[in-house]
Design an enzyme around this catalytic site. Structure first.
Site, short mmCIF file in Angstrom:
data_model
loop_
_atom_site.label_atom_id
_atom_site.label_comp_id
_atom_site.label_asym_id
_atom_site.label_seq_id
_atom_site.Cartn_x
_atom_site.Cartn_y
_atom_site.Cartn_z
N ASP A 103 8.09 -8.37 -10.83
CA ASP A 103 7.57 -6.83 -11.37
C ASP A 103 8.23 -5.91 -10.24
O ASP A 103 7.89 -5.98 -9.44
CB ASP A 103 6.39 -6.53 -11.59
CG ASP A 103 6.09 -5.18 -12.15
OD1 ASP A 103 6.87 -4.77 -12.59
OD2 ASP A 103 4.93 -4.94 -12.44
N ASP B 56 13.55 0.30 -13.52
CA ASP B 56 12.46 -0.76 -13.82
C ASP B 56 13.16 -1.70 -14.79
O ASP B 56 13.72 -1.76 -15.63
CB ASP B 56 11.51 0.03 -14.39
CG ASP B 56 10.18 -0.79 -14.79
OD1 ASP B 56 10.02 -1.77 -13.87
OD2 ASP B 56 9.42 -0.68 -15.82
#
Length: 441
Positions: free
Chosen positions: A110, A321
Protein backbone atom coordinates in the site's frame (compact mmCIF):
# COMPACT_ATOMS: atom_id res chain seq x y z
CA UNK A 1 43.93 -1.55 39.02
CA UNK A 2 43.89 -5.27 39.89
CA UNK A 3 44.84 -7.97 37.41
CA UNK A 4 41.24 -9.19 37.37
CA UNK A 5 39.93 -5.65 36.69
CA UNK A 6 42.42 -5.19 33.81
CA UNK A 7 41.41 -8.54 32.33
CA UNK A 8 37.73 -7.60 32.54
CA UNK A 9 38.43 -4.16 31.01
CA UNK A 10 40.31 -5.75 28.12
CA UNK A 11 37.49 -8.26 27.63
CA UNK A 12 34.85 -5.51 27.54
CA UNK A 13 36.97 -3.46 25.12
CA UNK A 14 37.48 -6.40 22.76
CA UNK A 15 33.84 -7.49 23.07
CA UNK A 16 32.61 -3.95 22.33
CA UNK A 17 34.93 -3.77 19.32
CA UNK A 18 33.60 -7.10 18.09
CA UNK A 19 29.97 -5.94 18.42
CA UNK A 20 30.69 -2.65 16.60
CA UNK A 21 32.61 -4.51 13.89
CA UNK A 22 29.74 -6.99 13.46
CA UNK A 23 27.22 -4.16 13.15
CA UNK A 24 29.39 -2.37 10.59
CA UNK A 25 29.78 -5.56 8.56
CA UNK A 26 26.01 -6.10 8.72
CA UNK A 27 25.32 -2.54 7.58
CA UNK A 28 27.91 -2.80 4.80
CA UNK A 29 26.48 -6.10 3.55
CA UNK A 30 22.92 -4.75 3.68
CA UNK A 31 23.88 -1.52 1.91
CA UNK A 32 25.80 -3.42 -0.75
CA UNK A 33 22.81 -5.70 -1.37
CA UNK A 34 20.46 -2.75 -1.58
CA UNK A 35 22.71 -0.71 -3.86
CA UNK A 36 22.99 -3.70 -6.17
CA UNK A 37 19.20 -3.62 -6.23
CA UNK A 38 16.55 -6.25 -5.86
CA UNK A 39 13.08 -6.96 -7.22
CA UNK A 40 10.09 -8.91 -5.92
CA UNK A 41 6.70 -9.93 -7.25
CA UNK A 42 3.52 -7.97 -6.77
CA UNK A 43 0.49 -10.26 -6.85
CA UNK A 44 -2.77 -8.81 -8.16
CA UNK A 45 -5.52 -9.61 -5.68
CA UNK A 46 -7.85 -10.91 -8.43
CA UNK A 47 -5.31 -13.11 -10.21
CA UNK A 48 -5.29 -16.91 -9.82
CA UNK A 49 -1.94 -16.48 -8.01
CA UNK A 50 -3.68 -14.59 -5.21
CA UNK A 51 -5.32 -16.14 -2.14
CA UNK A 52 -8.12 -13.59 -2.73
CA UNK A 53 -8.99 -15.27 -6.04
CA UNK A 54 -12.52 -16.64 -6.04
CA UNK A 55 -13.22 -18.78 -9.13
CA UNK A 56 -16.96 -18.58 -8.45
CA UNK A 57 -16.97 -14.84 -9.21
CA UNK A 58 -17.47 -13.65 -12.77
CA UNK A 59 -15.14 -11.11 -14.33
CA UNK A 60 -17.94 -8.54 -14.06
CA UNK A 61 -18.31 -9.21 -10.33
CA UNK A 62 -14.56 -8.87 -9.76
CA UNK A 63 -14.47 -5.57 -11.65
CA UNK A 64 -17.52 -4.30 -9.78
CA UNK A 65 -15.85 -5.07 -6.45
CA UNK A 66 -12.65 -3.29 -7.50
CA UNK A 67 -14.56 -0.19 -8.65
CA UNK A 68 -16.39 0.08 -5.35
CA UNK A 69 -13.07 -0.26 -3.51
CA UNK A 70 -11.82 2.69 -5.57
CA UNK A 71 -14.76 4.93 -4.62
CA UNK A 72 -14.43 4.00 -0.95
CA UNK A 73 -10.69 4.63 -0.96
CA UNK A 74 -11.07 8.06 -2.58
CA UNK A 75 -13.54 9.10 0.13
CA UNK A 76 -11.38 7.61 2.89
CA UNK A 77 -8.28 9.47 1.71
CA UNK A 78 -10.14 12.76 1.75
CA UNK A 79 -11.52 12.22 5.26
CA UNK A 80 -8.19 11.13 6.69
CA UNK A 81 -7.24 12.62 10.04
CA UNK A 82 -3.95 12.30 11.91
CA UNK A 83 -4.79 8.74 12.96
CA UNK A 84 -6.95 7.57 10.05
CA UNK A 85 -5.38 6.20 6.89
CA UNK A 86 -6.75 4.83 3.63
CA UNK A 87 -8.83 1.69 3.31
CA UNK A 88 -6.92 -1.51 4.04
CA UNK A 89 -8.25 -3.15 0.85
CA UNK A 90 -5.35 -2.66 -1.55
CA UNK A 91 -5.02 -4.17 -5.02
CA UNK A 92 -1.59 -5.83 -4.80
CA UNK A 93 0.04 -8.25 -2.36
CA UNK A 94 3.65 -8.82 -1.33
CA UNK A 95 5.20 -11.93 0.17
CA UNK A 96 7.97 -11.61 2.74
CA UNK A 97 9.37 -13.35 5.81
CA UNK A 98 9.41 -11.92 9.30
CA UNK A 99 11.67 -12.71 12.25
CA UNK A 100 14.35 -15.30 13.06
CA UNK A 101 13.64 -18.06 12.23
CA UNK A 102 11.69 -16.51 9.34
CA UNK A 103 7.91 -16.81 9.19
CA UNK A 104 6.32 -16.45 5.72
CA UNK A 105 3.87 -13.55 5.60
CA UNK A 106 1.53 -12.06 3.00
CA UNK A 107 0.64 -8.38 3.24
CA UNK A 108 -1.27 -5.80 1.21
CA UNK A 109 1.25 -3.54 -0.58
CA UNK A 110 0.00 0.00 0.00
CA UNK A 111 1.51 3.29 -1.18
CA UNK A 112 -1.17 5.01 0.91
CA UNK A 113 0.05 3.63 4.25
CA UNK A 114 3.24 3.98 6.27
CA UNK A 115 3.38 1.39 9.00
CA UNK A 116 4.09 -2.24 8.13
CA UNK A 117 2.24 -4.51 10.54
CA UNK A 118 1.22 -8.12 10.94
CA UNK A 119 -1.02 -10.04 13.32
CA UNK A 120 0.81 -11.34 16.37
CA UNK A 121 0.36 -13.69 19.29
CA UNK A 122 -1.02 -13.34 21.90
CA UNK A 123 -4.14 -12.26 20.03
CA UNK A 124 -6.78 -10.37 21.96
CA UNK A 125 -8.86 -10.00 18.80
CA UNK A 126 -7.65 -11.07 15.36
CA UNK A 127 -9.20 -11.89 12.00
CA UNK A 128 -8.64 -15.38 10.62
CA UNK A 129 -5.66 -15.97 8.35
CA UNK A 130 -4.38 -19.00 6.43
CA UNK A 131 -0.78 -18.69 7.58
CA UNK A 132 0.22 -19.10 11.22
CA UNK A 133 0.23 -16.03 13.40
CA UNK A 134 3.61 -14.47 14.10
CA UNK A 135 4.82 -15.22 17.62
CA UNK A 136 7.32 -12.55 18.70
CA UNK A 137 8.56 -14.65 21.64
CA UNK A 138 9.85 -17.24 19.15
CA UNK A 139 11.96 -14.72 17.20
CA UNK A 140 15.50 -13.95 18.35
CA UNK A 141 15.54 -10.66 16.39
CA UNK A 142 12.30 -9.19 17.76
CA UNK A 143 12.99 -6.17 20.01
CA UNK A 144 10.18 -4.05 21.54
CA UNK A 145 10.59 -0.35 20.76
CA UNK A 146 11.34 1.61 23.94
CA UNK A 147 9.22 4.64 24.79
CA UNK A 148 12.24 6.92 24.54
CA UNK A 149 12.95 5.97 20.93
CA UNK A 150 12.69 8.75 18.33
CA UNK A 151 10.61 6.37 16.24
CA UNK A 152 8.00 6.20 19.00
CA UNK A 153 6.27 9.20 17.46
CA UNK A 154 4.22 9.10 14.27
CA UNK A 155 1.29 10.53 12.35
CA UNK A 156 -0.80 7.69 13.74
CA UNK A 157 -1.43 7.33 17.47
CA UNK A 158 1.36 5.99 19.67
CA UNK A 159 1.37 5.38 23.39
CA UNK A 160 3.78 4.29 26.08
CA UNK A 161 3.20 1.23 28.22
CA UNK A 162 4.67 2.59 31.45
CA UNK A 163 4.87 -0.86 33.02
CA UNK A 164 6.86 -2.46 30.19
CA UNK A 165 8.33 0.92 29.06
CA UNK A 166 7.65 -0.02 25.45
CA UNK A 167 5.88 1.78 22.61
CA UNK A 168 2.43 0.85 21.32
CA UNK A 169 0.50 1.95 18.25
CA UNK A 170 -3.05 2.33 17.05
CA UNK A 171 -3.87 2.74 13.36
CA UNK A 172 -7.41 3.37 12.16
CA UNK A 173 -8.51 2.90 8.56
CA UNK A 174 -11.15 4.96 6.78
CA UNK A 175 -13.46 1.92 6.52
CA UNK A 176 -13.49 1.51 10.33
CA UNK A 177 -10.91 -1.29 10.33
CA UNK A 178 -8.12 -0.98 12.87
CA UNK A 179 -4.93 -2.50 14.22
CA UNK A 180 -3.67 -2.03 17.78
CA UNK A 181 -0.48 -3.48 19.15
CA UNK A 182 3.21 -3.00 19.93
CA UNK A 183 5.91 -1.28 17.93
CA UNK A 184 9.12 -3.25 17.62
CA UNK A 185 12.21 -3.70 15.50
CA UNK A 186 12.45 -6.92 13.51
CA UNK A 187 14.18 -8.48 10.51
CA UNK A 188 12.20 -8.56 7.26
CA UNK A 189 13.39 -10.80 4.43
CA UNK A 190 12.45 -10.74 0.76
CA UNK A 191 13.14 -13.59 -1.62
CA UNK A 192 13.27 -17.34 -1.05
CA UNK A 193 15.87 -20.01 -0.40
CA UNK A 194 16.06 -20.64 -4.13
CA UNK A 195 16.82 -16.99 -4.80
CA UNK A 196 19.14 -14.57 -3.05
CA UNK A 197 17.45 -13.20 0.05
CA UNK A 198 17.60 -9.56 1.08
CA UNK A 199 17.39 -8.93 4.82
CA UNK A 200 16.22 -5.63 6.31
CA UNK A 201 17.41 -5.68 9.90
CA UNK A 202 16.12 -3.49 12.73
CA UNK A 203 13.02 -2.47 10.75
CA UNK A 204 10.27 -0.86 12.81
CA UNK A 205 7.04 -2.84 12.46
CA UNK A 206 3.70 -3.08 14.19
CA UNK A 207 2.88 -6.32 16.01
CA UNK A 208 -0.92 -6.29 16.04
CA UNK A 209 -2.66 -7.96 18.97
CA UNK A 210 -6.07 -6.40 18.37
CA UNK A 211 -7.13 -6.22 14.71
CA UNK A 212 -10.58 -6.11 13.19
CA UNK A 213 -12.79 -4.64 10.48
CA UNK A 214 -13.07 -5.34 6.77
CA UNK A 215 -9.87 -7.31 6.34
CA UNK A 216 -10.41 -10.07 3.80
CA UNK A 217 -11.00 -13.09 5.98
CA UNK A 218 -8.12 -15.53 6.04
CA UNK A 219 -6.20 -14.17 3.06
CA UNK A 220 -3.64 -11.65 4.26
CA UNK A 221 -1.95 -11.03 7.60
CA UNK A 222 -1.36 -7.28 7.51
CA UNK A 223 -0.16 -4.23 5.58
CA UNK A 224 3.16 -3.42 3.88
CA UNK A 225 3.53 0.37 4.18
CA UNK A 226 5.09 1.87 1.03
CA UNK A 227 4.08 5.48 1.69
CA UNK A 228 6.34 8.50 2.08
CA UNK A 229 6.20 8.91 5.87
CA UNK A 230 9.10 8.12 8.19
CA UNK A 231 7.65 4.78 9.36
CA UNK A 232 7.20 3.35 5.86
CA UNK A 233 9.36 0.52 4.59
CA UNK A 234 10.65 2.84 1.85
CA UNK A 235 11.76 5.54 4.29
CA UNK A 236 13.38 3.04 6.64
CA UNK A 237 15.46 1.58 3.81
CA UNK A 238 16.45 5.16 2.99
CA UNK A 239 19.95 5.70 1.65
CA UNK A 240 20.57 1.96 1.30
CA UNK A 241 18.27 1.96 -1.75
CA UNK A 242 19.32 5.47 -2.76
CA UNK A 243 15.78 6.61 -2.03
CA UNK A 244 14.61 4.79 -5.17
CA UNK A 245 11.90 2.28 -5.91
CA UNK A 246 9.76 1.59 -8.96
CA UNK A 247 7.13 -0.82 -10.19
CA UNK A 248 5.70 -2.11 -13.44
CA UNK A 249 2.05 -3.17 -13.23
CA UNK A 250 1.00 -5.82 -15.76
CA UNK A 251 -2.43 -5.26 -17.34
CA UNK A 252 -5.43 -7.13 -16.01
CA UNK A 253 -7.36 -8.20 -19.12
CA UNK A 254 -10.56 -10.24 -19.30
CA UNK A 255 -9.48 -13.07 -21.57
CA UNK A 256 -5.88 -13.55 -20.46
CA UNK A 257 -3.95 -14.86 -17.51
CA UNK A 258 -2.54 -12.21 -15.19
CA UNK A 259 1.27 -12.09 -15.21
CA UNK A 260 2.92 -11.09 -11.97
CA UNK A 261 3.83 -7.45 -11.66
CA UNK A 262 7.16 -6.35 -10.17
CA UNK A 263 8.39 -3.84 -7.63
CA UNK A 264 12.06 -2.83 -7.79
CA UNK A 265 14.41 -1.27 -5.21
CA UNK A 266 17.81 0.44 -5.37
CA UNK A 267 19.70 0.18 -8.65
CA UNK A 268 16.99 -2.09 -10.08
CA UNK A 269 14.58 0.83 -9.78
CA UNK A 270 16.52 3.20 -12.03
CA UNK A 271 14.55 4.09 -15.18
CA UNK A 272 16.65 5.10 -18.17
CA UNK A 273 16.02 6.05 -21.79
CA UNK A 274 15.08 8.96 -24.00
CA UNK A 275 11.34 8.39 -23.51
CA UNK A 276 11.39 8.87 -19.73
CA UNK A 277 9.37 11.85 -18.47
CA UNK A 278 9.71 13.24 -14.96
CA UNK A 279 7.48 15.32 -12.71
CA UNK A 280 8.25 16.69 -9.23
CA UNK A 281 6.68 15.40 -6.03
CA UNK A 282 4.79 18.21 -4.35
CA UNK A 283 5.46 18.95 -0.69
CA UNK A 284 2.13 18.53 0.99
CA UNK A 285 0.66 17.01 4.14
CA UNK A 286 0.31 14.20 5.03
CA UNK A 287 3.75 12.98 3.98
CA UNK A 288 2.39 9.44 3.55
CA UNK A 289 0.87 10.25 0.15
CA UNK A 290 2.68 10.90 -3.12
CA UNK A 291 1.21 14.17 -4.38
CA UNK A 292 1.69 15.20 -8.02
CA UNK A 293 0.61 18.33 -9.86
CA UNK A 294 -1.71 17.69 -12.81
CA UNK A 295 -2.08 20.77 -15.00
CA UNK A 296 -4.60 19.33 -17.43
CA UNK A 297 -5.82 16.43 -19.56
CA UNK A 298 -6.00 16.18 -23.35
CA UNK A 299 -8.37 13.98 -25.34
CA UNK A 300 -6.89 13.80 -28.81
CA UNK A 301 -5.90 17.36 -29.63
CA UNK A 302 -8.44 18.99 -27.30
CA UNK A 303 -7.08 20.04 -23.91
CA UNK A 304 -8.87 20.61 -20.62
CA UNK A 305 -6.67 23.09 -18.75
CA UNK A 306 -7.12 22.76 -15.00
CA UNK A 307 -5.73 26.25 -14.49
CA UNK A 308 -8.89 27.59 -16.15
CA UNK A 309 -11.28 25.51 -14.05
CA UNK A 310 -12.19 26.93 -10.66
CA UNK A 311 -10.80 25.08 -7.59
CA UNK A 312 -9.10 22.43 -9.75
CA UNK A 313 -5.52 23.63 -9.98
CA UNK A 314 -3.03 23.77 -7.14
CA UNK A 315 0.32 22.20 -6.38
CA UNK A 316 -0.14 18.57 -5.39
CA UNK A 317 -3.72 18.29 -6.66
CA UNK A 318 -3.67 14.51 -7.32
CA UNK A 319 -2.35 11.44 -5.46
CA UNK A 320 -0.38 8.69 -7.20
CA UNK A 321 -1.76 5.45 -5.75
CA UNK A 322 -1.43 1.72 -6.48
CA UNK A 323 -4.30 0.83 -4.16
CA UNK A 324 -7.00 2.49 -6.28
CA UNK A 325 -8.13 0.96 -9.59
CA UNK A 326 -9.80 3.97 -11.22
CA UNK A 327 -8.52 7.48 -11.86
CA UNK A 328 -10.75 9.80 -9.86
CA UNK A 329 -11.57 13.47 -10.44
CA UNK A 330 -13.97 15.95 -8.89
CA UNK A 331 -17.43 15.89 -10.53
CA UNK A 332 -16.73 19.31 -12.05
CA UNK A 333 -13.62 18.02 -13.87
CA UNK A 334 -15.04 14.60 -14.70
CA UNK A 335 -18.15 15.95 -16.46
CA UNK A 336 -15.99 18.07 -18.78
CA UNK A 337 -13.59 15.19 -19.44
CA UNK A 338 -16.38 12.71 -20.22
CA UNK A 339 -17.94 15.17 -22.67
CA UNK A 340 -14.61 15.46 -24.47
CA UNK A 341 -14.32 11.66 -24.76
CA UNK A 342 -17.92 11.39 -26.03
CA UNK A 343 -17.13 14.03 -28.62
CA UNK A 344 -14.30 11.85 -29.96
CA UNK A 345 -16.11 8.47 -29.86
CA UNK A 346 -19.31 8.90 -31.86
CA UNK A 347 -20.97 5.59 -30.97
CA UNK A 348 -24.11 4.68 -29.01
CA UNK A 349 -23.52 4.32 -25.28
CA UNK A 350 -24.79 1.53 -22.99
CA UNK A 351 -25.31 1.14 -19.26
CA UNK A 352 -22.38 -0.33 -17.31
CA UNK A 353 -23.35 -3.83 -16.09
CA UNK A 354 -21.43 -3.18 -12.87
CA UNK A 355 -23.39 0.01 -12.26
CA UNK A 356 -20.19 1.82 -11.28
CA UNK A 357 -18.97 3.65 -14.38
CA UNK A 358 -20.67 6.43 -16.29
CA UNK A 359 -19.49 6.13 -19.91
CA UNK A 360 -19.70 2.74 -21.64
CA UNK A 361 -19.95 1.37 -25.16
CA UNK A 362 -21.27 -1.98 -26.38
CA UNK A 363 -18.38 -2.62 -28.73
CA UNK A 364 -15.29 -0.53 -29.09
CA UNK A 365 -12.30 -1.12 -31.32
CA UNK A 366 -8.91 0.07 -30.15
CA UNK A 367 -8.66 2.33 -33.20
CA UNK A 368 -11.67 4.35 -32.01
CA UNK A 369 -10.21 5.09 -28.56
CA UNK A 370 -8.55 8.53 -28.58
CA UNK A 371 -5.12 9.15 -27.08
CA UNK A 372 -5.56 10.69 -23.64
CA UNK A 373 -2.59 12.65 -22.31
CA UNK A 374 -2.08 13.47 -18.65
CA UNK A 375 -0.27 16.80 -18.44
CA UNK A 376 1.69 16.56 -15.21
CA UNK A 377 3.97 19.42 -14.29
CA UNK A 378 6.93 19.04 -16.66
CA UNK A 379 5.78 15.63 -17.95
CA UNK A 380 3.20 14.57 -20.52
CA UNK A 381 2.11 10.94 -20.06
CA UNK A 382 0.29 9.46 -23.08
CA UNK A 383 -2.11 6.71 -22.07
CA UNK A 384 -2.83 3.68 -24.23
CA UNK A 385 -6.33 2.27 -24.88
CA UNK A 386 -6.07 -0.23 -22.00
CA UNK A 387 -5.14 2.61 -19.60
CA UNK A 388 -8.36 4.48 -20.35
CA UNK A 389 -11.01 1.84 -21.11
CA UNK A 390 -11.75 -1.42 -19.35
CA UNK A 391 -13.95 -4.39 -20.24
CA UNK A 392 -16.65 -4.71 -17.58
CA UNK A 393 -18.44 -7.63 -19.29
CA UNK A 394 -18.47 -9.59 -22.55
CA UNK A 395 -20.40 -6.77 -24.18
CA UNK A 396 -19.25 -3.52 -22.57
CA UNK A 397 -16.18 -1.30 -22.54
CA UNK A 398 -16.20 1.54 -20.02
CA UNK A 399 -14.17 4.70 -19.42
CA UNK A 400 -11.82 3.88 -16.51
CA UNK A 401 -12.15 7.37 -14.99
CA UNK A 402 -14.82 8.41 -12.52
CA UNK A 403 -16.25 11.29 -10.52
CA UNK A 404 -15.73 11.32 -6.77
CA UNK A 405 -16.19 13.83 -3.99
CA UNK A 406 -13.08 12.35 -2.43
CA UNK A 407 -9.48 13.24 -3.20
CA UNK A 408 -8.35 13.09 -6.89
CA UNK A 409 -6.35 9.89 -7.50
CA UNK A 410 -4.21 8.65 -10.38
CA UNK A 411 -5.22 4.99 -10.25
CA UNK A 412 -3.48 1.78 -11.19
CA UNK A 413 -5.25 1.11 -14.52
CA UNK A 414 -3.71 4.33 -15.82
CA UNK A 415 -0.31 3.15 -14.53
CA UNK A 416 -0.36 -0.31 -16.13
CA UNK A 417 2.33 -0.99 -18.72
CA UNK A 418 4.39 1.91 -17.40
CA UNK A 419 7.58 1.83 -15.41
CA UNK A 420 6.77 4.22 -12.58
CA UNK A 421 9.89 5.33 -10.70
CA UNK A 422 10.07 7.09 -7.34
CA UNK A 423 13.19 9.05 -6.42
CA UNK A 424 12.63 10.35 -2.91
CA UNK A 425 16.05 12.02 -2.70
CA UNK A 426 15.48 14.16 -5.76
CA UNK A 427 11.75 14.19 -5.02
CA UNK A 428 10.42 13.28 -8.43
CA UNK A 429 8.40 10.60 -10.21
CA UNK A 430 9.34 9.17 -13.61
CA UNK A 431 7.16 7.44 -16.19
CA UNK A 432 8.18 5.29 -19.13
CA UNK A 433 5.91 3.15 -21.31
CA UNK A 434 6.84 -0.55 -21.06
CA UNK A 435 5.50 -4.06 -21.54
CA UNK A 436 5.12 -5.05 -17.90
CA UNK A 437 4.22 -8.64 -18.77
CA UNK A 438 7.81 -9.15 -19.96
CA UNK A 439 10.08 -8.18 -17.07
CA UNK A 440 13.60 -9.52 -16.84
CA UNK A 441 14.17 -9.05 -13.10
Amino acid sequence: MSKLTKTMANYVTHYSFFIIFAILVSIFSFTKAMNNGFSIDLIHRDSPNSPFYDPSLSFTERMNNSFHRSFNRSINLRSRSSIIVASNNGEYLMQFSLGTPPVRTLGVADTGSDITWTQCLPCKKCFKQQTRLFNPTKSSTYKPLPCGSKMCHATFSTSCNRTKKTCGYQVMYGDDSYSIGDLATETIRFGSKKKAQVSLKHTVIGCGHNNAGTFSGDKESGIVGLGGGKFSLISQMGSSIGGKFSYCLAPFLKHSSVPKSKIHFGSNAVILGSKVVTTPLAKKSPATFYFLTLEGVSVGKKRLDFRKVAFSYEEGNIILDTGTVLTMFSPEIYVKLEAMVKGQIKLPTVVDPTGALSLCYKSLSIEKIPIITMHFKGADVKLGPFNTFVATSDSSWCFAFAASYGVPIYGNIAQMNFLVGYDLKRRHISFKAADCSKQSH
